[in-house]
Scaffold this active site. Structure first.
Site, mmCIF file in Angstrom:
data_model
loop_
_atom_site.group_PDB
_atom_site.id
_atom_site.type_symbol
_atom_site.label_atom_id
_atom_site.label_comp_id
_atom_site.label_asym_id
_atom_site.label_seq_id
_atom_site.Cartn_x
_atom_site.Cartn_y
_atom_site.Cartn_z
ATOM 1 N N ARG A 102 5.820 -12.884 9.664
ATOM 2 C CA ARG A 102 6.469 -11.611 9.350
ATOM 3 C C ARG A 102 7.817 -11.496 10.061
ATOM 4 N NH1 ARG A 102 2.463 -7.647 9.039
ATOM 5 N NH2 ARG A 102 3.933 -5.954 9.325
ATOM 6 N N GLU B 129 0.877 -1.169 0.000
ATOM 7 C CA GLU B 129 0.000 0.000 0.000
ATOM 8 C C GLU B 129 0.918 1.223 0.000
ATOM 9 O OE1 GLU B 129 -2.721 0.343 3.310
ATOM 10 O OE2 GLU B 129 -3.586 2.177 2.452
ATOM 11 N N LYS C 58 4.772 0.606 9.208
ATOM 12 C CA LYS C 58 4.799 1.914 8.564
ATOM 13 C C LYS C 58 4.170 2.983 9.451
ATOM 14 C CE LYS C 58 3.127 0.147 4.796
ATOM 15 N NZ LYS C 58 2.531 -0.107 3.494
HETATM 16 P P1 ATP Z 1 2.931 -2.273 7.891
HETATM 17 O O1 ATP Z 1 2.238 -3.023 8.969
HETATM 18 O O2 ATP Z 1 4.367 -2.021 8.142
HETATM 19 O O3 ATP Z 1 2.205 -1.034 7.473
HETATM 20 P P2 ATP Z 1 1.694 -3.675 5.839
HETATM 21 O O4 ATP Z 1 1.559 -5.137 5.910
HETATM 22 O O5 ATP Z 1 0.490 -2.865 6.127
HETATM 23 O O6 ATP Z 1 2.925 -3.253 6.685
HETATM 24 P P3 ATP Z 1 1.721 -3.480 3.029
HETATM 25 O O7 ATP Z 1 2.121 -2.340 2.190
HETATM 26 O O8 ATP Z 1 0.309 -3.878 3.059
HETATM 27 O O9 ATP Z 1 2.238 -3.176 4.483
HETATM 28 O O10 ATP Z 1 2.657 -4.739 2.755
HETATM 29 C C1 ATP Z 1 3.029 -5.235 1.485
HETATM 30 C C2 ATP Z 1 3.475 -6.651 1.672
HETATM 31 O O11 ATP Z 1 4.585 -6.743 2.552
HETATM 32 C C3 ATP Z 1 2.370 -7.496 2.267
HETATM 33 O O12 ATP Z 1 2.243 -8.688 1.518
HETATM 34 C C4 ATP Z 1 2.824 -7.753 3.670
HETATM 35 O O13 ATP Z 1 2.349 -8.965 4.138
HETATM 36 C C5 ATP Z 1 4.350 -7.719 3.538
HETATM 37 N N1 ATP Z 1 4.973 -7.337 4.815
HETATM 38 C C6 ATP Z 1 4.735 -6.224 5.523
HETATM 39 N N2 ATP Z 1 5.456 -6.217 6.674
HETATM 40 C C7 ATP Z 1 6.150 -7.379 6.696
HETATM 41 C C8 ATP Z 1 7.086 -7.980 7.624
HETATM 42 N N3 ATP Z 1 7.433 -7.374 8.764
HETATM 43 N N4 ATP Z 1 7.616 -9.181 7.296
HETATM 44 C C9 ATP Z 1 7.279 -9.775 6.148
HETATM 45 N N5 ATP Z 1 6.437 -9.279 5.239
HETATM 46 C C10 ATP Z 1 5.860 -8.097 5.500
HETATM 47 MG MG MG Z 2 -1.245 -2.611 5.210
#
Ligand code: ATP
Ligand code: MG
Length: 550
Positions: free
Chosen positions: A257, A32, A267
């Site tokens: 994760r 995102e 983020k």
């Molecule tokens: P955040 O919680 O940091 O905002 P998010 O999961 O909301 O992260 P996205 O932009 O939706 O962020 O993530 C894109 C991809 O990266 C998704 O498939 C998510 O599962 C993966 N991802 C995000 N954080 C991690 C992590 N700490 N370890 C592994 N994969 C991750």
């Molecule tokens: Mg997200």
């Protein structure tokens, strides 16, 4: 890119190809665009692009831009840059917002099938009606609107007749399902917000849980890999693919994760650190963002090797951040030129060295890699050493410089401390030493031995430089009661130390992002933001040694 390690997702894909379930695979990385990528995302990128590479498949970069309030083109651009820097190239670049028309059609299809309805309950009421883990939910009073009524209301939602939050579209599944995600989840909401891609075309936006499976299906994604917290959403994912009559049937797989010690990995929290001024932007060298790691001096090779080593599992754990440091040392050991830098200068005058004379000494660029050749370093009557390398009243077993003691200068001569010069306040400001011409490095001198070897920089030719040494940004929790929400209270107030010193003259033309091993100090990177023509700034990447064992 080579990738020798195995993981459960690779095994699933292998089976799917062998059984003929798929003849090719497509994965996607779906960020995102509401912030910069962090090293957790790097793990997901390396996994998605890595498995596709292993099986000659394809990987799309898809921006999951369904929430315009938080999204921005700045983030889109930084994410593209970071994926490329990590060493990957997408087969297709897509935006979820490109599919808004298609998603709308699929929502209308659900309404027509009696599988979606417009609800007037507000967010709090919806939560209240949803029930709990132990109690079933109850039906909204609007749940049994007719198809005609729902079609008309949804069209009015779309054309802007209602304000934000006045109505939502919900999937009609099962208010008593043990899986709360299936208790009539919201799939569309009203938000009168301009979108970075579609402008003001839409005032209703699909929810992630509805949008994601449709995006995957439209692109023909075969293996939709996400993190563990989406496991309970899998039945909804399948329900949407099925009931929206998507031709292609992607499957979701979850992995643990990445979490690292001494930092935060979300983020939202990273944005807070930026917005509240705890750091100097998303690419601050202390940040676990890809851009921060790059500016600090970590390499894509080190990050990939680290992600290979931690592997992919069905559980999440916390990985010691020292393990990442181990991989950057491994990567730079044979790549980085070695050189001498003085971070806390103390002037030394060599009284028996001829005034006005400079000699140029040969030194290897990297003794472990002879092909890297030699460099020339000047030596003269005046040099700088580290303040730490002198003590007026040393304890036992101190082998560096003190009055009357002799040490070796790396690549040069033995010097002996004869006199200590102090200012009025009693601070040591200069040392007077003598050198012994017989002891020149490389001359084969065996007359006597000394225990200490110091690094140094010749004073008249030295190049001034700023050095930034780092400590972890977030201090470890002292106990479990220190809840997550207090991470701002655990921000380390001493996470950066700024020093002014000198480097060898052959460093005057270094470029942004060049990396070096400073003798006895560790690995440093030329900072890409603060360095200017007359101002060299180095970030410490990692120190030389670690107690970390793989
Ligand atoms: P955040 O919680 O940091 O905002 P998010 O999961 O909301 O992260 P996205 O932009 O939706 O962020 O993530 C894109 C991809 O990266 C998704 O498939 C998510 O599962 C993966 N991802 C995000 N954080 C991690 C992590 N700490 N370890 C592994 N994969 C991750
Ligand atoms: Mg997200």
């Amino acid at each position: 890119m080579e990738n020798n390690s195995s993981n459960f997702i690779k095994n699933i894909i292998k089976d799917d190809l062998e059984s003929g379930k798929h003849d090719h695979i497509i994965t996607r990385f779906p960020p995102e665009p509401n912030g910069y990528l962090h090293i957790g995302h790097a793990k997901s990128i390396i996994l998605n692009f890595g498995v596709a590479d292993d099986f000659n498949g394809k990987t799309n970069l898809r921006f999951d831009d369904t929430n315009p309030l938080k999204e921005d083109i700045e983030f889109v651009n930084s994410i593209k840059e970071d994926v490329k820097w990590l060493g990957y190239d997408w087969d297709n670049l897509f935006f979820a917002s490109d599919y808004f028309d298609e998603m709308y059609k699929r929502a209308v299809l659900l309404i027509n099938k009696g599988l979606a309805y417009v609800d007037d309950l507000n967010a709090d009421q919806i939560r209240e009606y949803r029930g709990t883990l132990t109690e079933p939910g109850k039906d909204s009073p609007y749940r049994n609107r007719t198809v005609e009524e729902n079609l008309e209301l949804f069209e009015k939602m779309r054309s802007g007749e209602f304000g934000n939050g006045a109505k939502v579209l919900r999937a009609k599944i099962d208010m008593s399902s043990p899986n709360i995600n299936l208790r009539d989840p919201v799939i569309y909401r009203i938000s009168h917000t301009e979108h970075h891609n579609t402008g003001n075309k839409w005032c209703i936006y699909p929810m992630y849980a509805f949008a994601h499976p449709i995006e995957d299906a439209i692109e023909g994604v075969t293996h939709s890999i996400c993190t563990l917290e989406f496991e309970d959403q899998r039945p909804l994912y399948d329900w949407i693919v099925e009931n929206c009559e998507m031709e292609s049937k992607p499957k979701q797989y979850e992995f643990g994760r990445l979490n690292l010690t001494n930092t935060v990995m979300s983020k939202r929290k990273l944005k807070q650190l930026v917005d509240e001024g705890f750091v100097d932007g998303w690419d601050d060298p202390r940040m676990p963002t890809v851009s921060g790691l790059r500016r600090r001096g970590y390499t894509p090779e080190a990050i990939r090797a680290f992600c290979q080593e931690i592997g992919v599992a069905k559980t999440s754990g916390v990985v010691d951040s020292q393990m990442l440091d181990h991989f950057v040392r491994e990567d730079l050991k044979l790549k980085a030129p070695r050189t001498m830098a003085i971070l806390n200068p103390l002037k030394v005058v060599i009284t028996n060295y001829p005034e006005g004379e400079i000699e140029w000494l040969d030194a290897e660029v990297n003794p472990e890699v002879p092909e890297m050749g030699t460099r020339q370093i000047p030596f003269s009557r005046e040099i700088y050493i580290e303040q730490d390398d002198f003590m007026e009243n040393p304890p036992k077993k101190y082998f560096r410089l003190f009055p009357g003691n002799e040490v070796r200068l790396k690549h040069a001569y033995f010097i002996k401390c004869e006199e200590v010069i102090k200012d009025e306040a009693g601070n040591v400001i200069e040392l007077r030493c003598t050198y012994d011409i017989e002891t020149k490095s490389g001359s084969g001198f065996t007359g006597r031995k000394v225990k200490g070897t110091l690094h140094w920089v010749e004073a008249s030719q030295a190049v001034s430089a700023e050095f930034r040494n780092y400590q972890p940004l977030i201090l470890d929790k002292e106990n479990d009661e220190e809840e997550e929400k207090s991470f701002l209270d655990r921000v380390n107030p001493d996470s950066v130390e700024v020093l002014q010193g000198f480097v060898e003259p052959n460093m005057k033309d270094v470029k942004s992002q060049d990396k070096f091993q400073f003798f006895r100090h560790g690995y440093y990177n030329v900072d890409s933001k603060l360095t200017a023509a007359d101002h060299l700034v180095f970030n410490q990447i990692v120190g030389l040694k670690s107690s970390f064992k793989l």
